[in-house]
Design an enzyme around this catalytic site. Structure first.
Site, PDB file in Angstrom:
ATOM      1  N   GLU A 117      -2.647   8.624  -1.200  1.00  0.00           N
ATOM      2  CA  GLU A 117      -3.623   7.748  -0.555  1.00  0.00           C
ATOM      3  C   GLU A 117      -4.980   8.446  -0.393  1.00  0.00           C
ATOM      4  OE1 GLU A 117      -2.353   6.643   3.374  1.00  0.00           O
ATOM      5  OE2 GLU A 117      -3.644   4.874   3.400  1.00  0.00           O
TER       6      GLU A 117
ATOM      7  N   ASP B 292       0.826  -1.207   0.000  1.00  0.00           N
ATOM      8  CA  ASP B 292       0.000   0.000   0.000  1.00  0.00           C
ATOM      9  C   ASP B 292       0.856   1.251   0.000  1.00  0.00           C
ATOM     10  OD1 ASP B 292       0.889  -0.630   2.606  1.00  0.00           O
ATOM     11  OD2 ASP B 292      -0.699   0.538   3.510  1.00  0.00           O
TER      12      ASP B 292
ATOM     13  N   GLU C 150       4.317   0.432   7.626  1.00  0.00           N
ATOM     14  CA  GLU C 150       3.228  -0.417   7.163  1.00  0.00           C
ATOM     15  C   GLU C 150       3.733  -1.255   5.976  1.00  0.00           C
ATOM     16  OE1 GLU C 150      -0.523   1.477   7.245  1.00  0.00           O
ATOM     17  OE2 GLU C 150      -1.516  -0.051   6.061  1.00  0.00           O
TER      18      GLU C 150
ATOM     19  N   ARG D 143       5.895   4.554   5.387  1.00  0.00           N
ATOM     20  CA  ARG D 143       5.581   4.529   6.822  1.00  0.00           C
ATOM     21  C   ARG D 143       5.741   3.110   7.372  1.00  0.00           C
ATOM     22  NH1 ARG D 143      -0.558   5.652   5.291  1.00  0.00           N
ATOM     23  NH2 ARG D 143      -1.323   3.515   5.124  1.00  0.00           N
TER      24      ARG D 143
END
Ligand code: RAM
Length: 906
Positions: free
Chosen positions: A743, A459, A465, A463
């Site tokens: 995003e 995604d 993630e 960051r």
């Protein structure tokens, strides 16, 4: 003899000369090229040999009558393990031409599951000899006394490895062995190191990094998710010219030492102390201590499936800024993923730092809050000898801006290079148009793919993630497959998806799934959201359509079925999905304040995707010849559609969920009867108009929005949405200077303020799914689901207000398709297309009158190569064979869709 027919672009399992395949029936593909139109292969011949001179033919297809030129299997032949096979191909066409032999290509097998595989032992650092956090080095020394004919290294690791043989890095791949669902599947790689060996003493070693295996992973920033010990498993197989063979394997005789890489972590960056560097052979900085043998499975080891991550390109900073806070910041000019290579000169012991950020805040200061806990920091301590150069190896950063700390007063831009790394997929798509803003959007979509296709479709790349979110992957898969050849990339990922699928058929939110790999196991709310879990169906189906890959479809079929069964078992009504947690229309603009979830009823989204996945699984069943399943899914689909209509459509045919996304899904998934369909089409137009001709859709609705508008008579509106420059729109971010896709539609708001730092990536491909519409509608390049992989190429350019021309190309498995159209003054239209050899095509000329169309100056009726001409409404459809064609005509005045209003472009 002058040959007009040639065979080129030899690929084995999509790859150029792959080594380390463990496939019992490797598939070959090639391009045919001909100077003549209408070229169809009538026969081919493949020859295989163990030597490059093809002196002895190991397998010969003979002249085989077939038009198949992709995914061709070698009948009744099984390769041996650890063997290189050279192959060449020639072909004949229906016009009677015969090609010469192609150039010779090869593929090489890996262990093929053979019994003598992995005699090596897993080794790791003995904790009693290394307590620091540095990346360990493991090494062995060995003597070679005889001339070497060939040598291969077979290697994998727990964590990441970087191999060095005789002080040279081995191979070009990074982040090896790649990220898979490690507890079930762990890839190994094979390297040809024949030229790196030397007579006498050799030294072979590996750095081990934490990587995804044991570094920080996930926003909770857990460590050691898959295991606690970094480990190495390696075999070097040496074949001597005298025919004998020797293996150097990882075992208890290896030695380990700490290294100058003091710490390394994918999210956090790397700390390197150059004072601690030492050659592989010496022990001036560290002692070499005995290693420990690790008891770890070898059963889960598989050959590399994806193309490797490699450095792909380099970019130079465009400027050095001093921010209002006095920070010195390099601007790379592009939000990129990889790292900075730099050179520096200074005193021993001095430390410099590089911090990485995607944006500057509205005051122009360096902004890292949206990285959350990912520090993305490179720290380098100088050894103080001459010019020192450094780049990290076991971490990557997502950034456009680099803050320099501790660097000399004078900074020279030429000392810094941005190294862009991603999975080394072949680039296949190109799109240019008369609008520089749209071209920048295309550029941003492409860079979203570069940054987020680092071995796993993620995604975001910056960051804490960087996870393989299933929903995002299904949204973007077709766009990404226009831009690059993604087949091996998604093959690997889908196998992980299948491996991580729950016993009940549920699909994790992201793959590889972290939670099912930890002792926490499956919780209630960490798997199986609608539109996310549907990646299990949409992704294999898309790869099938784009590449004609039946094998992958067959392999994933069980997983597809299990996903459908999972949904079927939820809730009381087996035809509605109205239970459980869903992301809904994630980040839709019609959400309640402070909610991430758009207004579209989640049960609506879930049931709509349920129907869609059943329809695709039904198609897969048909392709694979599972006739009973076809009947079953037909019936199931009817029932879902009936339940959907009962629940979400009023008796008079009005859709009860009044959002753009709901209308888009109902239309795109074909869930309505004709009355409701008509009303929904009209209502969608109104909903967009009510929003001031802007979108309100989130992750789920956006990918289908423009395709649906174009398919339902609102094509001009699709163009209007494309060309909006104010918030919310695709071009809003472009006008804000974005170089990747955001995003959030409002990641940076018009007043310069930012969306909450807790989830605000500026490199996120979901909304980049508009790329599919650019290729498939605007340029009009499409495959035919009944002849997938572009064996039939449909070219249906869809001009619209705001564009004067488009030049698009797409490299199919058969060769290059182009679709160029130019809308000139006086309503003159020119359409230039190329259909690859060994395919056929249809071309739709919008707004054309069959009487006035010319092909290369000739009336259509006189062009021998055209198979069929049909007139449909105000369009002309032509069926034709391979070749390049140039059509010119005057657009019918009545055709409103083609009226071009020039828009201002920057
Ligand atoms: C965030 C990201 C990701 C999305 C999930 C649901 O982590 O936006 O792209 O799929 O939420």
């Amino acid at each position: 003899m002058f040959l007009m027919l040639t065979v080129s672009h030899l690929r084995c399992e999509y790859r150029i000369n792959p080594i380390g395949l463990d496939i019992t029936s490797p598939r070959l593909s090639w391009h045919l090229q001909s100077d003549l139109r209408n070229c169809v292969q009538s026969d081919y011949q493949i020859q295989l040999s163990r030597t490059e001179d093809m002196a002895q033919i190991e397998w010969d297809s003979g002249k085989k009558s077939s038009d198949q030129s992709i995914h061709v299997e070698l009948e009744h032949w099984v390769p041996e393990a650890r063997t290189r096979y050279y192959y060449r191909i020639r072909a004949w066409d229906r016009a009677g031409d015969e090609s010469d032999w192609s150039e010779i290509a090869y593929f090489e097998t890996g262990f093929m599951g053979s019994e003598d595989a992995w005699q090596a032992e897993w080794i790791t650092v003995d904790p009693s000899s290394q307590q620091d956090e540095s990346c360990p080095r493991l090494r062995t020394l060995f003597e070679l006394k005889k001339p070497v004919a060939s040598a291969r290294i077979y290697v994998t690791a727990l964590g990441l490895y970087e191999l060095h043989l005789n002080n040279q890095r081995v191979g070009e791949a990074y982040f090896t062995p790649g990220w898979t669902s490690y507890s079930k599947r762990l890839q190994y790689q094979v390297y040809d190191v024949t030229d790196q060996l030397q007579n006498g003493q050799n030294i072979l070693g590996a750095y081990l990094g934490d990587g995804w295996y044991k570094g920080h992973l996930g926003w909770e920033k857990k460590q050691k998710i898959y295991g606690t010990n970094a480990g190495l498993l390696l075999e070097l197989h040496i074949h001597y010219t005298d025919g004998s063979e020797e293996r150097i394997i990882s075992d208890r005789n290896w030695k380990s030492s700490p290294s100058a890489i003091r710490s390394s972590d994918i999210y956090m960056g790397e700390t390197y102390d150059a004072r601690m560097e030492s050659e592989w052979q010496d022990s001036s900085s560290f002692q070499w201590s005995p290693v420990r043998v690790l008891d770890y499975s070898k059963e889960i080891i598989i050959a590399q499936e994806n193309v490797p991550v490699t450095p792909i390109e380099q970019i130079k900073p465009i400027t050095l800024l001093t921010t209002p806070l006095g920070e010195r910041v390099l601007d790379m000019g592009q939000n990129m993923v990889g790292w900075v290579r730099f050179s520096i000169q200074g005193e021993t012991g001095h430390t410099v730092e590089l911090l990485h950020a995607e944006i500057l805040d509205h005051k122009g200061n360096f902004y890292t809050e949206n990285l959350r806990g990912a520090t993305q920091c490179i720290r380098y301590t100088l050894k103080g000898v001459g010019v020192e150069a450094y780049e990290p190896r076991f971490t990557f950063q997502g950034f456009r801006y680099v803050k320099l700390i501790g660097f000399p007063d004078e900074i020279r831009l030429e000392d810094f290079t941005g190294v862009v790394l991603h999975s080394n997929m072949e680039r296949t798509g190109d799109f240019k148009s008369s609008s520089s803003l749209v071209n920048q959007l295309h550029h941003n979509i492409l860079w979203g793919q570069k940054g987020n296709f680092v071995d796993v479709p993620t995604d975001c790349p910056q960051r804490d993630e960087r996870l393989g979110w299933t929903g995002d992957a299904q949204m973007f898969i077709r766009t990404s497959s226009y831009l690059m050849n993604t087949a091996p990339f998604f093959t690997k990922w889908l196998r992980d998806l299948q491996a991580d699928q729950g016993e009940d058929g549920g699909i994790p939110f992201y793959v590889p799934d972290l939670r099912s790999s930890t002792s926490d196991g499956w919780g209630d709310t960490n798997h199986s959201s609608a539109a996310w879990g549907d990646a299990a169906v949409i992704c294999p189906w898309t790869i099938y359509e784009m590449y004609g890959d039946v094998r992958l479809l067959a392999e994933q079929y069980d997983s597809m079925k299990r996903w459908i069964n999972y949904i079927h078992a939820q809730g009381e009504n087996p035809y509605l999905w109205n239970t459980g947690f869903h992301f809904g229309d994630w980040l839709g603009l019609d959400s309640k304040p402070d909610s991430y979830i758009g207004a579209t009823d989640k049960d609506f989204v879930a049931t709509a995707f349920y129907a869609y996945s059943v329809s695709l699984t039904r198609k897969a069943a048909e392709v694979l010849g599972h006739t009973e399943d076809v009947t079953y899914y037909d019936k199931l689909h009817d029932n879902i559609v009936a339940a959907f209509q009962n629940e979400f459509v009023t008796p008079a045919g009005k859709l009860a969920v009044p959002t753009q996304t709901a209308h888009v899904l109902a239309l795109h998934f074909d869930l309505l009867d004709s009355t409701a369909r008509k009303r929904t089409i009209d209502q969608l137009g109104k909903l967009v108009a009510d929003a001031g001709n802007h979108l309100t859709t989130g992750f789920v609705g956006t990918p289908y929005l423009n395709p649906v508008l174009s398919d339902t008579g609102h094509h001009d509106l699709a163009y209007t949405l494309l060309f909006q420059e104010d918030y919310p729109s695709w071009l809003y971010q472009v006008t804000q200077g974005a170089t990747t896709v955001w995003e959030h539609w409002d990641g940076i708001r018009e007043d310069g303020s930012l969306w909450s730092a807790d989830m605000n990536s500026f490199n996120h491909y979901a909304y980049g799914a508009i790329g599919e519409w650019l290729y498939r509608y605007v340029a009009g390049i499409n495959t035919d689901e009944h002849k997938p992989g572009f064996h039939i190429v449909h070219i249906e350019p869809k001009p619209g207000p705001g564009l004067e021309w488009v030049e698009a190309s797409f490299e199919t498995m058969y060769g290059s398709v182009t679709s160029n159209w130019y809308r000139r003054d006086n309503n003159e239209m020119e359409v230039r297309v190329t259909i690859p050899a060994n395919t056929t095509g249809t071309v739709l000329l919008p707004g054309a009158d069959v009487q006035t169309v010319l092909e290369n100056g000739k009336a259509l009726a006189q062009v021998a190569d055209i198979h069929e001409i049909q007139t449909q409404a105000s369009d002309v459809r032509i069926a034709l064979g391979s070749g390049s064609y140039q059509f010119t005509y005057k657009v019918l005045e009545a055709d409103q869709a083609l009226h071009v209003q020039k828009v201002e472009t920057v």
